[in-house]
Design a protein around this motif. Structure first.
Motif, PDB file in Angstrom:
ATOM      1  N   GLY A  44      46.404  36.365  43.393  1.00  0.00           N
ATOM      2  CA  GLY A  44      45.168  37.129  43.651  1.00  0.00           C
ATOM      3  C   GLY A  44      43.971  36.219  43.818  1.00  0.00           C
ATOM      4  N   ALA A  52      45.417  42.489  49.639  1.00  0.00           N
ATOM      5  CA  ALA A  52      45.525  43.751  48.882  1.00  0.00           C
ATOM      6  C   ALA A  52      44.496  44.762  49.393  1.00  0.00           C
ATOM      7  CB  ALA A  52      45.322  43.477  47.402  1.00  0.00           C
ATOM      8  N   LEU A  68      49.575  43.816  43.015  1.00  0.00           N
ATOM      9  CA  LEU A  68      49.050  42.449  43.116  1.00  0.00           C
ATOM     10  C   LEU A  68      49.294  41.750  41.781  1.00  0.00           C
ATOM     11  CD1 LEU A  68      47.273  40.302  44.624  1.00  0.00           C
ATOM     12  CD2 LEU A  68      45.269  41.459  43.710  1.00  0.00           C
ATOM     13  N   ILE A 167      46.684  46.054  39.944  1.00  0.00           N
ATOM     14  CA  ILE A 167      46.526  44.606  39.731  1.00  0.00           C
ATOM     15  C   ILE A 167      47.075  44.268  38.350  1.00  0.00           C
ATOM     16  CG2 ILE A 167      44.908  42.663  39.756  1.00  0.00           C
ATOM     17  CD1 ILE A 167      42.873  44.529  41.104  1.00  0.00           C
TER      18      ILE A 167
END
Ligand SMILES: Cc1cc2nc3c(=O)[nH]c(=O)nc-3n(C[C@H](O)[C@H](O)[C@H](O)COP(=O)(O)OP(=O)(O)OC[C@H]3O[C@@H](n4cnc5c(N)ncnc54)[C@H](O)[C@@H]3O)c2cc1C
Length: 472
Positions: A44, A52, A68, A167
């Motif tokens: 990320g 993303a 992610l 995430i």
């Protein structure tokens, strides 16, 4: 080492085409399973987070589960610090278009960015220079933005995407089971299986590796890389400039040890990227603030011994060109700014190398950003190439999904690879050649590069071509 790019291209294509027939075209109902995600992005950073966002806003991926994975910690809400960060990037218009498409550019503008309207590149061994600017100087050549600001703006936009994007911080894959590799039954499964550091397992139709230049995804996929250690480090710092004319020029001077560049970040401050030998980089970091400032000014200003032969030939060449070409008032040499201070604790250095993955894709796996290609920062193109990967992969996945195909299907991934390598490889070769070209004081090379640089400087159409090339 000679880089055999063409060989890499051809053998790669033959080998991957064999896999096409083995593709599975979708796993119905799998998205309902708790351990299943349609697409997993590993990493990320700026590029992975942008991927993303792009997928999160892709209306054809509605109802898909996108995950992610980021190895680093969640740093919470970003509060813009008063002090500039020492890590900045020069963003080109294509990047601005991508970031605008999901609202991150607007966030950046609301935080902090600065326009570079003009660029001047010159060298210490000869009198040749080249300048770039858009003809009326009102359109920026590039925007200089701190990396932290770029990432924070992307993360903010990620909160508002239309599709479901999860995430997971402090999470990374510790084991990869990729289809198409090995003879085991598991290797033939229609998904990638990842075992995570928290012990859980996640299966996905497409794994996107955005985990930087030391990519674990690239290694797991078994992709070969072409590497070149420059034996250089990039010293970065935030510099205060003497009051003078408006600070809207990006400066770069090639020295025998490597290029020094100043990128404008405010009316009175610039961000330094000084590529130099590792030993010199270490010394620069150990100097007192005053001595460091002296060293930067010396690198920008000091008249070094010029190559006499190159000087004479360049003089004659300029006379010839002046007789046949109109005078270009915008291209005049300007004097660089004087640095008066360095922001406390802003100095850092990063090893510089070229890494290129000979493959970007295999069944159910694609690489983007530095995981696929890492380049010398002398042209400020690294993250821009990564953002272009994002645009291209998103486009390919849109095409695949709109015709009902599996997002991990190799046919579409191969189109992504072909398109991106067609763009990335020439940029990487050019930057690598520039690094070699300016790394020598050998007279014939100095002559060739001085004449070449001056010719480009004097020919507006050539300059325009270079500018257009750098902005897509
Ligand atoms: C001195 C210097 C100056 C530069 N200047 C410019 C410039 O002006 N313009 C420009 O375009 N580029 C520039 N670059 C290049 C640019 O910084 C990089 O291209 C960019 O940071 C790459 O972004 P990325 O997201 O691909 O990778 P990274 O920034 O490396 O991000 C990778 C992310 O993945 C995470 N990660 C790593 N491993 C794992 C794992 N196993 N699982 C999950 N997550 C993982 C990391 O924590 C990180 O967040 C410069 C580079 C240097 C060194």
């Amino acid at each position: 080492m000679a880089l055999k790019w063409s060989a890499v291209f051809t053998s790669r294509r033959q080998c991957l085409v064999k896999h096409i027939c083995k593709q599975f075209m979708g796993t119905s109902g799998a998205a309902q399973h708790g351990d299943f995600a349609d697409i997993v992005i590993s990493g990320g950073g700026m590029v992975g987070a942008a991927m993303a966002c792009a997928l999160g806003n892709n209306s054809l991926l509605r109802d898909k589960r996108i995950v992610l994975l980021e190895a680093g910690k969640d740093t919470g809400e970003f509060i813009l610090p008063e002090q500039f960060s020492n890590r900045t990037c020069a963003l080109n218009p294509a990047t601005v278009r991508l970031l605008s498409s999901f609202g991150s550019w607007q966030e950046i503008e609301g935080m902090r960015c600065f326009s570079a309207l003009r660029m001047q590149v010159w060298e210490s061994c000869a009198d040749s220079i080249i300048t770039f600017n858009n003809s009326d100087m009102s359109e920026p050549l590039a925007y200089i933005v701190e990396n932290d600001v770029i990432l924070a703006a992307i993360m903010k936009a990620l909160k508002h995407v239309k599709n479901k994007v999860e995430i997971h911080y402090e999470t990374k894959a510790t084991a990869f089971n990729l289809p198409g590799s090995g003879d085991s039954e598991e290797a033939k499964l229609p998904y990638v299986k990842l075992t995570l550091n928290n012990g859980s397992v996640i299966k996905t139709k497409l794994l996107i590796g955005a985990d930087g230049s030391n990519s674990a995804v690239r290694k797991a996929a078994g992709f070969q890389t072409i590497n070149r250690e420059y034996n250089q480090s990039g010293v970065v710092a935030t510099l205060k400039l003497a009051d003078g004319l408006s600070n809207t020029t990006a400066w770069q001077r090639f020295l025998p040890t490597g290029p020094i560049a100043l990128l404008p970040i405010s009316d009175t401050m610039s961000s330094l990227v000084w590529s130099t030998t590792r030993e010199h980089a270490k010394n620069l970091q150990e100097l007192s603030a005053e001595s460091f400032v002296d060293a930067v000014n010396d690198a920008l200003w000091h008249e070094r011994e010029k190559n006499e032969i190159a000087g004479k030939l360049l003089g004659g060449f300029k006379n010839v060109l002046n007789n046949i070409l109109p005078e270009d008032g915008e291209g005049v040499r300007q004097l660089p700014p004087t640095v008066i201070d360095v922001v406390d604790k802003s100095r850092a250095s990063f090893p510089l190398a070229l890494t290129h993955s000979s493959q970007y894709v295999r069944p159910r796996v694609a690489l983007i950003g530095d995981a696929a290609h890492r380049i010398h920062p002398l042209a400020g193109q690294g993250v821009n190439l990564g953002f272009s990967d994002v645009s291209c992969l998103n486009e390919m996945l849109t095409k695949a999904t709109s015709c009902g195909a599996d997002p991990g299907a190799l046919t579409h991934l191969l189109q992504y690879e072909t398109e991106r390598q067609r763009q990335n490889v020439p940029v990487m070769l050019t930057i690598d050649s520039l690094q070699r070209l300016y790394g020598t004081e050998f007279t014939p090379v100095v002559v060739a590069r001085s004449l070449g640089l001056h010719a480009v400087h004097s020919l507006p159409f050539l300059k325009k071509m270079i500018m257009e090339r750098a902005s897509v």
